[in-house]
Design a protein around this motif. Sequence first.
Motif, PDB file in Angstrom:
ATOM      1  N   HIS A  15       0.838  -1.211   0.000  1.00 47.01           N
ATOM      2  CA  HIS A  15       0.000   0.000   0.000  1.00 47.01           C
ATOM      3  C   HIS A  15       0.872   1.260   0.000  1.00 47.01           C
ATOM      4  CE1 HIS A  15      -3.751   2.203   1.268  1.00 47.01           C
ATOM      5  NE2 HIS A  15      -2.871   2.992   1.865  1.00 47.01           N
ATOM      6  N   GLU A  46       1.193   4.033  -2.989  1.00 48.12           N
ATOM      7  CA  GLU A  46       0.865   5.450  -2.755  1.00 48.12           C
ATOM      8  C   GLU A  46       2.041   6.344  -3.143  1.00 48.12           C
ATOM      9  OE1 GLU A  46      -2.413   5.400   0.874  1.00 48.12           O
ATOM     10  OE2 GLU A  46      -0.313   5.773   1.384  1.00 48.12           O
ATOM     11  N   TYR A  71       0.812   9.935  -4.466  1.00 46.51           N
ATOM     12  CA  TYR A  71       1.349  11.212  -3.978  1.00 46.51           C
ATOM     13  C   TYR A  71       1.902  12.076  -5.119  1.00 46.51           C
ATOM     14  CZ  TYR A  71       1.147   9.458   0.931  1.00 46.51           C
ATOM     15  OH  TYR A  71       0.757   8.973   2.158  1.00 46.51           O
ATOM     16  N   HIS A  79       4.989   6.694   6.573  1.00 46.84           N
ATOM     17  CA  HIS A  79       5.136   5.320   6.083  1.00 46.84           C
ATOM     18  C   HIS A  79       6.407   4.703   6.667  1.00 46.84           C
ATOM     19  CE1 HIS A  79       2.614   6.165   2.191  1.00 46.84           C
ATOM     20  NE2 HIS A  79       1.858   6.013   3.272  1.00 46.84           N
ATOM     21  N   HIS A 115      -1.369   7.763  11.126  1.00 48.32           N
ATOM     22  CA  HIS A 115      -1.181   8.009   9.690  1.00 48.32           C
ATOM     23  C   HIS A 115      -2.494   7.882   8.912  1.00 48.32           C
ATOM     24  CE1 HIS A 115       0.419   8.287   5.713  1.00 48.32           C
ATOM     25  NE2 HIS A 115      -0.018   7.080   5.408  1.00 48.32           N
ATOM     26  N   GLU A 130      -3.806  10.957   6.806  1.00 48.22           N
ATOM     27  CA  GLU A 130      -3.875  10.814   5.351  1.00 48.22           C
ATOM     28  C   GLU A 130      -5.313  11.025   4.853  1.00 48.22           C
ATOM     29  OE1 GLU A 130      -1.276   8.066   2.830  1.00 48.22           O
ATOM     30  OE2 GLU A 130      -3.078   6.900   3.206  1.00 48.22           O
TER      31      GLU A 130
HETATM   32 FE   FE2 Z   1      -0.233   6.231   3.448  1.00 46.88          FE
END
Ligand code: FE2
Length: 196
Positions: free
Chosen positions: A65, A69, A74, A95, A130, A134
């Motif tokens: 994951h 991302e 991102y 992360h 997180h 996020e």
């Molecule tokens: Fe994330």
Amino acid sequence: MVAAGGYLARMTSTPIDLGRPVSGDVVELILDDHRRFETLLRDLRDSSSDRDAVRRALATLHTAHAIAEETHVYPKLERKDAISQEEAEHGEHEHAEGHEALLAVLELKGTDTDAFDDAVEELAKVLNHHLTEEELTILNPARDEVGERVRAQLGEAFATERNRQIDEGCGSAEQIRELVARARRKGLLDEDQDDE
Ligand SMILES: [Fe+2]
Ligand SMILES: [Fe+2]
């Protein structure tokens, strides 16, 4: 092909089903994984579950994951001015903290010790922080400022990368150790990285 890949992933890395989306709105796909993280964390706290299987499933999903991302989501959101470079870097920092906390859980021999409970508590703290941040600061702007078509394209890219990582057996202790070392070299785990 898809079924075979999923079967292979379950056989090689984890017996727990991590889902195998192939398309969809990227925001929804990410949220689906976040709910999977929460379920896995709950199972990790439960002493009656197969905690060794759960920690390996969580390590696999978190690694896949996060890489998906950072590789696709991102950078695209940054190019679309939905998020700033600082927000993207902060996501990578979190992360890296997640990788570090997961590694601590993976490296413990027993799963029925106080040390294991402490490591799970720290992992839950880092991961829940997180997910919340996020969803508030990255997924909300993605909903508001990126069109449906781009969110669908991004969803496919995210899902493809995530599934590829899972199929390749990502999330071993060795791989996560390397991710942590790389993050440290990039300064992503420095003390002065703001955690707000
Ligand atoms: Fe994330
Ligand atoms: Fe996420």
